[in-house]
Motif scaffolding. Structure first.
Motif, PDB file in Angstrom:
ATOM      1  N   VAL A   1       0.852  -1.183   0.000  1.00  0.00           N
ATOM      2  CA  VAL A   1       0.000   0.000   0.000  1.00  0.00           C
ATOM      3  C   VAL A   1       0.894   1.240   0.000  1.00  0.00           C
ATOM      4  O   VAL A   1       2.095   1.158   0.240  1.00  0.00           O
ATOM      5  N   VAL A   2       0.293   2.389  -0.276  1.00  0.00           N
ATOM      6  CA  VAL A   2       1.041   3.643  -0.390  1.00  0.00           C
ATOM      7  C   VAL A   2       0.713   4.561   0.774  1.00  0.00           C
ATOM      8  O   VAL A   2      -0.454   4.757   1.117  1.00  0.00           O
ATOM      9  N   ALA A   3       1.742   5.120   1.384  1.00  0.00           N
ATOM     10  CA  ALA A   3       1.569   6.081   2.471  1.00  0.00           C
ATOM     11  C   ALA A   3       2.278   7.381   2.105  1.00  0.00           C
ATOM     12  O   ALA A   3       3.244   7.381   1.335  1.00  0.00           O
ATOM     13  N   VAL A   4       1.788   8.479   2.637  1.00  0.00           N
ATOM     14  CA  VAL A   4       2.433   9.783   2.443  1.00  0.00           C
ATOM     15  C   VAL A   4       2.915  10.264   3.811  1.00  0.00           C
ATOM     16  O   VAL A   4       2.123  10.577   4.689  1.00  0.00           O
ATOM     17  N   LEU A   5       4.243  10.296   3.978  1.00  0.00           N
ATOM     18  CA  LEU A   5       4.834  10.644   5.266  1.00  0.00           C
ATOM     19  C   LEU A   5       5.275  12.094   5.312  1.00  0.00           C
ATOM     20  O   LEU A   5       5.850  12.602   4.343  1.00  0.00           O
ATOM     21  N   PRO A   6       5.039  12.782   6.436  1.00  0.00           N
ATOM     22  CA  PRO A   6       5.727  14.058   6.641  1.00  0.00           C
ATOM     23  C   PRO A   6       7.215  13.760   6.831  1.00  0.00           C
ATOM     24  O   PRO A   6       7.573  12.751   7.451  1.00  0.00           O
ATOM     25  N   VAL A   7       8.076  14.571   6.258  1.00  0.00           N
ATOM     26  CA  VAL A   7       9.517  14.289   6.299  1.00  0.00           C
ATOM     27  C   VAL A   7      10.190  15.143   7.366  1.00  0.00           C
ATOM     28  O   VAL A   7      10.317  16.369   7.226  1.00  0.00           O
ATOM     29  N   TYR A   8      10.600  14.490   8.439  1.00  0.00           N
ATOM     30  CA  TYR A   8      11.389  15.149   9.479  1.00  0.00           C
ATOM     31  C   TYR A   8      12.862  15.095   9.086  1.00  0.00           C
ATOM     32  O   TYR A   8      13.292  14.181   8.379  1.00  0.00           O
ATOM     33  N   ARG A   9      13.614  16.060   9.555  1.00  0.00           N
ATOM     34  CA  ARG A   9      15.017  16.156   9.140  1.00  0.00           C
ATOM     35  C   ARG A   9      15.821  14.908   9.496  1.00  0.00           C
ATOM     36  O   ARG A   9      16.729  14.514   8.759  1.00  0.00           O
ATOM     37  N   ASP A  10      15.493  14.277  10.626  1.00  0.00           N
ATOM     38  CA  ASP A  10      16.269  13.098  11.006  1.00  0.00           C
ATOM     39  C   ASP A  10      15.974  11.896  10.108  1.00  0.00           C
ATOM     40  O   ASP A  10      16.730  10.932  10.087  1.00  0.00           O
TER      41      ASP A  10
END
Length: 207
Positions: free
Chosen positions: A87-96
């Protein structure tokens, strides 16, 4: 296993997607439903949205999305992966996340994040020797990032939204659709009296 071309939406769907400048998952799925996707051999990934859509793409086998839907909850996502695949997820991208190399990822509290999100593929799940559960996620940043291009992301991370929103797609191969249409036509002809003839870590990965 068929590897679909990531270049096809970049090169051939300029009306709804912005190429390498961004786009939306639903637009790609709409394109897959209407036009169909091709495999990597037909149109290799070039990481450049300026690559023109080749005329030869019309002779390649097409893979259509019949439909797509939103699913959520840990058990619901596992059930979908078992039944129909990733399945496909959209993640917020944190710097770490940019420097993630191994282990089970959790955003460090207070870490800033970038605007927008990153689309990833959830291909399975597992747990480590301390019984910590995680999702197995495939990213597109190359094999030098993470665990050969993948990440183990802790389950239950509300700030990453995986258990709240993923997209699942149901595929259909164009040739199968044509075959079904042909059989339906033959059946109709027969009913109408026609003369036509018939012819170390515990991981569960469902790809």
């Amino acid at each position: 296993i068929v590897t679909l071309s990531a270049q096809a939406p970049l090169s051939c769907d300029s009306k709804k997607n912005n190429g390498c400048k961004g786009g939306s998952v639903s637009s790609v799925f709409d394109y897959a439903r209407k036009e169909g996707l091709v495999d990597e051999e037909c149109l290799p990934y070039g990481a450049d949205s300026e690559i023109p859509c080749p005329t030869s793409i019309g002779s390649c086998k097409k893979y259509h999305a019949v439909e797509y839907c939103v699913t959520s909850s840990e058990e619901g996502i596992k059930r979908e992966i078992k039944k129909n695949g990733p399945v496909v997820a959209v993640l917020p991208v944190y710097r770490d996340f940019l420097v993630y190399a191994d282990g089970i990822y959790k955003p460090v509290e207070g870490t800033p994040k970038f605007q927008g999100g990153q689309t990833v593929k959830v291909i399975g799940w597992g747990s480590d020797d301390k019984s910590r559960n995680y999702w197995i996620v495939e990213n597109i940043w190359g094999e030098s990032w993470g665990i050969a291009g993948n990440a183990h992301i802790a389950t239950g991370q509300k700030n990453l939204y995986i258990e709240e929103f993923v997209l699942a797609v149901m595929p259909k191969i164009e040739e199968e659709a044509k075959s079904s249409d042909s059989k339906a036509t033959e059946s109709d002809n027969l009913h109408q009296g026609g003369s036509e003839k018939t012819s170390g870590e515990k991981e569960n990965m469902d790809l």
